[in-house]
Design a protein around this motif. Sequence first.
Motif, PDB file in Angstrom:
ATOM      1  N   ARG A  31       0.823  -1.211   0.000  1.00 39.54           N
ATOM      2  CA  ARG A  31       0.000   0.000   0.000  1.00 39.54           C
ATOM      3  C   ARG A  31       0.856   1.260   0.000  1.00 39.54           C
ATOM      4  O   ARG A  31       0.550   2.218  -0.687  1.00 39.54           O
ATOM      5  N   GLY A  32       1.904   1.284   0.820  1.00 34.63           N
ATOM      6  CA  GLY A  32       2.755   2.459   0.877  1.00 34.63           C
ATOM      7  C   GLY A  32       2.821   3.042   2.269  1.00 34.63           C
ATOM      8  O   GLY A  32       2.581   2.348   3.271  1.00 34.63           O
ATOM      9  N   PHE A  33       3.107   4.333   2.339  1.00 36.88           N
ATOM     10  CA  PHE A  33       3.314   5.010   3.612  1.00 36.88           C
ATOM     11  C   PHE A  33       2.096   5.871   3.948  1.00 36.88           C
ATOM     12  O   PHE A  33       1.661   6.699   3.154  1.00 36.88           O
ATOM     13  N   ILE A  34       1.580   5.670   5.165  1.00 38.66           N
ATOM     14  CA  ILE A  34       0.373   6.360   5.604  1.00 38.66           C
ATOM     15  C   ILE A  34       0.684   7.143   6.873  1.00 38.66           C
ATOM     16  O   ILE A  34       1.307   6.618   7.806  1.00 38.66           O
ATOM     17  N   ALA A  35       0.273   8.415   6.929  1.00 40.44           N
ATOM     18  CA  ALA A  35       0.524   9.258   8.094  1.00 40.44           C
ATOM     19  C   ALA A  35      -0.005   8.590   9.358  1.00 40.44           C
ATOM     20  O   ALA A  35      -1.121   8.060   9.382  1.00 40.44           O
ATOM     21  N   SER A  36       0.836   8.591  10.405  1.00 37.86           N
ATOM     22  CA  SER A  36       0.461   7.917  11.646  1.00 37.86           C
ATOM     23  C   SER A  36       1.202   8.550  12.815  1.00 37.86           C
ATOM     24  O   SER A  36       2.354   8.956  12.678  1.00 37.86           O
ATOM     25  N   MET A  37       0.555   8.596  13.952  1.00 43.05           N
ATOM     26  CA  MET A  37       1.185   9.109  15.165  1.00 43.05           C
ATOM     27  C   MET A  37       1.764   7.979  16.013  1.00 43.05           C
ATOM     28  O   MET A  37       2.384   8.229  17.042  1.00 43.05           O
ATOM     29  N   VAL A  38       1.538   6.746  15.605  1.00 50.39           N
ATOM     30  CA  VAL A  38       2.009   5.589  16.370  1.00 50.39           C
ATOM     31  C   VAL A  38       3.397   5.203  15.876  1.00 50.39           C
ATOM     32  O   VAL A  38       3.577   4.896  14.698  1.00 50.39           O
ATOM     33  N   ALA A  39       4.387   5.214  16.758  1.00 52.15           N
ATOM     34  CA  ALA A  39       5.766   4.904  16.373  1.00 52.15           C
ATOM     35  C   ALA A  39       6.034   3.410  16.496  1.00 52.15           C
ATOM     36  O   ALA A  39       5.478   2.724  17.357  1.00 52.15           O
ATOM     37  N   GLY A  40       6.886   2.898  15.628  1.00 51.39           N
ATOM     38  CA  GLY A  40       7.255   1.483  15.666  1.00 51.39           C
ATOM     39  C   GLY A  40       8.289   1.176  14.609  1.00 51.39           C
ATOM     40  O   GLY A  40       8.821   2.086  13.952  1.00 51.39           O
ATOM     41  N   GLN A  41       8.593  -0.108  14.402  1.00 53.42           N
ATOM     42  CA  GLN A  41       9.602  -0.525  13.436  1.00 53.42           C
ATOM     43  C   GLN A  41       9.201  -0.180  12.004  1.00 53.42           C
ATOM     44  O   GLN A  41      10.044  -0.079  11.124  1.00 53.42           O
ATOM     45  N   LEU A  42       7.901   0.010  11.765  1.00 49.24           N
ATOM     46  CA  LEU A  42       7.419   0.329  10.422  1.00 49.24           C
ATOM     47  C   LEU A  42       7.188   1.829  10.231  1.00 49.24           C
ATOM     48  O   LEU A  42       6.602   2.238   9.235  1.00 49.24           O
ATOM     49  N   THR A  43       7.654   2.629  11.179  1.00 51.97           N
ATOM     50  CA  THR A  43       7.416   4.077  11.131  1.00 51.97           C
ATOM     51  C   THR A  43       8.660   4.820  10.655  1.00 51.97           C
ATOM     52  O   THR A  43       9.776   4.542  11.105  1.00 51.97           O
ATOM     53  N   PHE A  44       8.443   5.770   9.748  1.00 51.80           N
ATOM     54  CA  PHE A  44       9.524   6.581   9.192  1.00 51.80           C
ATOM     55  C   PHE A  44       9.090   8.030   9.162  1.00 51.80           C
ATOM     56  O   PHE A  44       7.905   8.330   8.967  1.00 51.80           O
ATOM     57  N   THR A  45      10.039   8.950   9.334  1.00 56.50           N
ATOM     58  CA  THR A  45       9.722  10.370   9.175  1.00 56.50           C
ATOM     59  C   THR A  45       9.746  10.732   7.697  1.00 56.50           C
ATOM     60  O   THR A  45      10.365  10.036   6.880  1.00 56.50           O
ATOM     61  N   GLY A  46       9.088  11.824   7.371  1.00 57.56           N
ATOM     62  CA  GLY A  46       9.116  12.302   5.994  1.00 57.56           C
ATOM     63  C   GLY A  46      10.528  12.597   5.524  1.00 57.56           C
ATOM     64  O   GLY A  46      10.876  12.338   4.361  1.00 57.56           O
ATOM     65  N   ARG A  47      11.357  13.127   6.423  1.00 57.60           N
ATOM     66  CA  ARG A  47      12.753  13.428   6.051  1.00 57.60           C
ATOM     67  C   ARG A  47      13.498  12.137   5.703  1.00 57.60           C
ATOM     68  O   ARG A  47      14.288  12.099   4.746  1.00 57.60           O
ATOM     69  N   GLN A  48      13.284  11.078   6.462  1.00 53.71           N
ATOM     70  CA  GLN A  48      13.911   9.801   6.164  1.00 53.71           C
ATOM     71  C   GLN A  48      13.437   9.242   4.822  1.00 53.71           C
ATOM     72  O   GLN A  48      14.238   8.742   4.031  1.00 53.71           O
ATOM     73  N   LEU A  49      12.148   9.370   4.547  1.00 51.42           N
ATOM     74  CA  LEU A  49      11.598   8.849   3.298  1.00 51.42           C
ATOM     75  C   LEU A  49      12.157   9.596   2.091  1.00 51.42           C
ATOM     76  O   LEU A  49      12.442   8.990   1.051  1.00 51.42           O
TER      77      LEU A  49
END
Length: 236
Positions: free
Chosen positions: A169-187
């Motif tokens: 699906r791709g990257f979806i905005a989320s406030m929950v942090a985890g191993q699948l979470t990336f910042t926009g700057r990282q992306l």
Amino acid sequence: MEGLQRCFVLHSRHYSETSLILDVFSEESGRITLIAKGARRKRSNLKGALQPFTPLFIKWTGRGTMPVLTHAEPISIGLPMRSYILYSALYVNEILARVLEVQTPYPALFLDYLNVLRELAQAENPEPALRRFELALLDHLGYGVDFLHCTGSGLPVDDEMTYNYREQRGFIASMVAGQLTFTGRQLKAIAARHFESQDQLRAAKRFTRMALKPYLGSKPLKSRELFVPRGRSTAT
């Protein structure tokens, strides 16, 4: 086959008393498994040439499961892989041998492979080159991901916002942090394949490990087991 092809030996193993079985990455034919008859004999002119990281011209005959190498000559001397850089180069060879289907041409990936070997041969830190190659490999395998837009809203990613990765699906905005979470700057750094900080490199490594896992399967990589750097995690 007719004519010579540019290639590299990814891996070799002993076969009978005098021969070798080679896993070869060819520019025109992709990954090929060949038998090099007599290559281990003391007087064989192939003995010194069939080494990893040495660019070769090769020729083989036969169309079955084990074609026979008939000619091999070095194009140039082998690319020097010193100390811990060697393990990173072995990792690149191992993932290619694991994920590429036999006799499927990848001419553009061959050039990416040549480039990563050149980068590693000159690198102090192998990680940027490894991450760029892994991302290129995923592209060639058809693993298409939009790093620059939120799948949910379609808006461009924001540097300070966090996004959760959902496979297929791709990257979806989320406030929950985890191993699948990336910042926009990282992306954005991953999309550009340009890493200005260790944080960006760690994020890229986290993504590529996750994305390559279905291709590599559950069997551990031997190159990771060999490389245990002092005081820091493995680059691979």
